[in-house]
Design an enzyme around this catalytic site. Structure first.
Site, PDB file in Angstrom:
ATOM      1  N   HIS A 102       0.862  -1.185   0.000  1.00 53.71           N
ATOM      2  CA  HIS A 102       0.000   0.000   0.000  1.00 53.71           C
ATOM      3  C   HIS A 102       0.895   1.230   0.000  1.00 53.71           C
ATOM      4  O   HIS A 102       1.967   1.232   0.601  1.00 53.71           O
ATOM      5  CB  HIS A 102      -0.887   0.016   1.251  1.00 53.71           C
ATOM      6  CG  HIS A 102      -1.394   1.385   1.605  1.00 53.71           C
ATOM      7  ND1 HIS A 102      -0.782   2.172   2.568  1.00 53.71           N
ATOM      8  CD2 HIS A 102      -2.433   2.105   1.118  1.00 53.71           C
ATOM      9  CE1 HIS A 102      -1.440   3.323   2.654  1.00 53.71           C
ATOM     10  NE2 HIS A 102      -2.427   3.312   1.792  1.00 53.71           N
ATOM     11  N   ASN A 104       0.521   5.824  -0.337  1.00 52.15           N
ATOM     12  CA  ASN A 104      -0.302   7.018  -0.521  1.00 52.15           C
ATOM     13  C   ASN A 104       0.594   8.233  -0.327  1.00 52.15           C
ATOM     14  O   ASN A 104       1.346   8.301   0.639  1.00 52.15           O
ATOM     15  CB  ASN A 104      -1.450   7.035   0.489  1.00 52.15           C
ATOM     16  CG  ASN A 104      -2.227   8.342   0.462  1.00 52.15           C
ATOM     17  OD1 ASN A 104      -1.914   9.277   1.199  1.00 52.15           O
ATOM     18  ND2 ASN A 104      -3.228   8.404  -0.388  1.00 52.15           N
ATOM     19  N   GLY A 259     -16.358  11.349  -1.113  1.00 53.32           N
ATOM     20  CA  GLY A 259     -15.503  10.851  -2.181  1.00 53.32           C
ATOM     21  C   GLY A 259     -16.191   9.747  -2.963  1.00 53.32           C
ATOM     22  O   GLY A 259     -17.284   9.298  -2.619  1.00 53.32           O
ATOM     23  N   ILE A 261     -17.061   6.278  -3.817  1.00 54.08           N
ATOM     24  CA  ILE A 261     -17.014   5.080  -2.968  1.00 54.08           C
ATOM     25  C   ILE A 261     -16.249   3.939  -3.643  1.00 54.08           C
ATOM     26  O   ILE A 261     -15.505   3.205  -2.980  1.00 54.08           O
ATOM     27  CB  ILE A 261     -18.443   4.646  -2.569  1.00 54.08           C
ATOM     28  CG1 ILE A 261     -18.392   3.597  -1.446  1.00 54.08           C
ATOM     29  CG2 ILE A 261     -19.230   4.123  -3.757  1.00 54.08           C
ATOM     30  CD1 ILE A 261     -17.936   4.122  -0.126  1.00 54.08           C
ATOM     31  N   SER A 263     -13.740   4.128  -5.644  1.00 56.61           N
ATOM     32  CA  SER A 263     -12.304   4.392  -5.563  1.00 56.61           C
ATOM     33  C   SER A 263     -11.796   4.223  -4.142  1.00 56.61           C
ATOM     34  O   SER A 263     -10.703   3.690  -3.912  1.00 56.61           O
ATOM     35  CB  SER A 263     -12.014   5.810  -6.072  1.00 56.61           C
ATOM     36  OG  SER A 263     -12.396   5.950  -7.415  1.00 56.61           O
TER      37      SER A 263
END
Length: 300
Positions: A102, A104, A259, A261, A263
């Site tokens: 993961h 970000n 946002g 959902i 994604s």
């Protein structure tokens, strides 16, 4: 800065998708362009049912508008306008010998009534979640992270490694989600770090991501595995889901700012099990992983 970072993640999404498709060999990313009614939107790319990647996504978004009430309370501010952009990715490999990854990386701004920037910061990180422990993979991942950090400040790796260990902790299970990596947030301008310096640091880390992960895929993707090992992978994926839905700030931010959902929940694996009161066999490779997750390890 917001335009500079947004242009960077536009190209970054292409770069990472191409790198992952090359190691996947079969499946390709499909793309969805979406808009947020309150302002902004994003470009979601999802890959499924490949030879190597069972499900994954590499998403970018840039959203703006009025800061929702829930986020005003979180940031301890009144009404304000905001802008947020970033890239978020999760890769769930098919083979249980290949770890989930993961990452970000994001940038955030808040404005006063006249549109002046009153606050801005970078945040992000990357972490590795294996189902079977290969210590050399953990060392490689962390060493790549450390090398990128050390180019900017020798204190960054130990600091952000600890923050990652603290953040990706399933408190209700009293165990780590995985083997950690880096986690940094609220990286704001200081006397020693301008926003341009933070940009250079974050992009240094980001540019090392494929180097950190792809060699691990290459090394493990063709290893044999049994149905029992696949079942273990699905049980451990359940813990991954629990973290994302209970603790993850990014998921909660997306849900609270209306946002997209599909994604937001792209990060969830396709096949998961929850087995009542499950414990691995004593002395097994599965138990070896559990023992490591009980307390953070200094891999470097």
């Amino acid at each position: 800065m917001k335009n500079k970072f947004y242009q960077y993640i536009l190209h970054l999404q292409d770069q990472i998708c191409h790198g992952l498709e090359a190691v996947e060999g079969k499946a390709k990313f499909r793309e969805d362009i979406w808009e947020r009614p309150e302002g902004g939107g994003g470009r979601t790319r999802v890959i499924e049912n490949g030879n190597v990647i069972e499900k994954g996504g590499v998403n970018i978004s840039a959203v703006h508008g009025k800061l929702p009430d829930s986020m005003q309370k979180l940031f301890n501010v009144g009404e304000a306008d905001f802008f947020a952009c970033g890239l978020s990715l999760v890769i769930h490999p098919k083979n249980p010998m290949v770890p989930t990854v993961h990452a970000n990386w994001r940038y955030f701004e808040m404005y006063d009534d006249n549109g002046n920037v009153i606050n801005s910061w970078f945040g992000g990180g990357q972490d590795l979640t294996p189902y079977y422990l290969f210590e050399e993979d953990a060392i490689h991942f962390h060493q790549t992270c450390k090398t990128a950090c050390d180019k900017h400040n020798p204190e960054f790796y130990p600091k952000y490694k600890k923050q990652c260990d603290d953040y990706f902790w399933n408190a209700h299970r009293n165990e780590a989600r995985g083997l950690g990596g880096l986690f940094f947030d609220y990286c704001k301008q200081t006397d020693t770090m301008k926003m341009e310096d933070w940009y250079n640091f974050v992009t240094e880390v980001v540019n090392s991501f494929l180097e950190a992960y792809v060699p691990i895929i290459e090394k493990r993707k063709n290893l044999p595995y049994t149905p029992a090992q696949r079942r273990w992978q699905e049980i451990r994926r359940g813990r991954y889901v629990e973290f994302n839905l209970v603790h993850d700030k990014g998921t909660l931010f997306g849900l609270k700012t209306n946002g997209r959902i599909e994604s937001i929940l792209m990060s969830l694996p396709p096949h998961v099990q929850w087995v009542y009161d499950h414990h691995p066999e004593v002395g097994s490779e599965e138990e070896k992983l559990i023992k490591v997750l009980e307390k953070p390890v200094d891999w470097i």
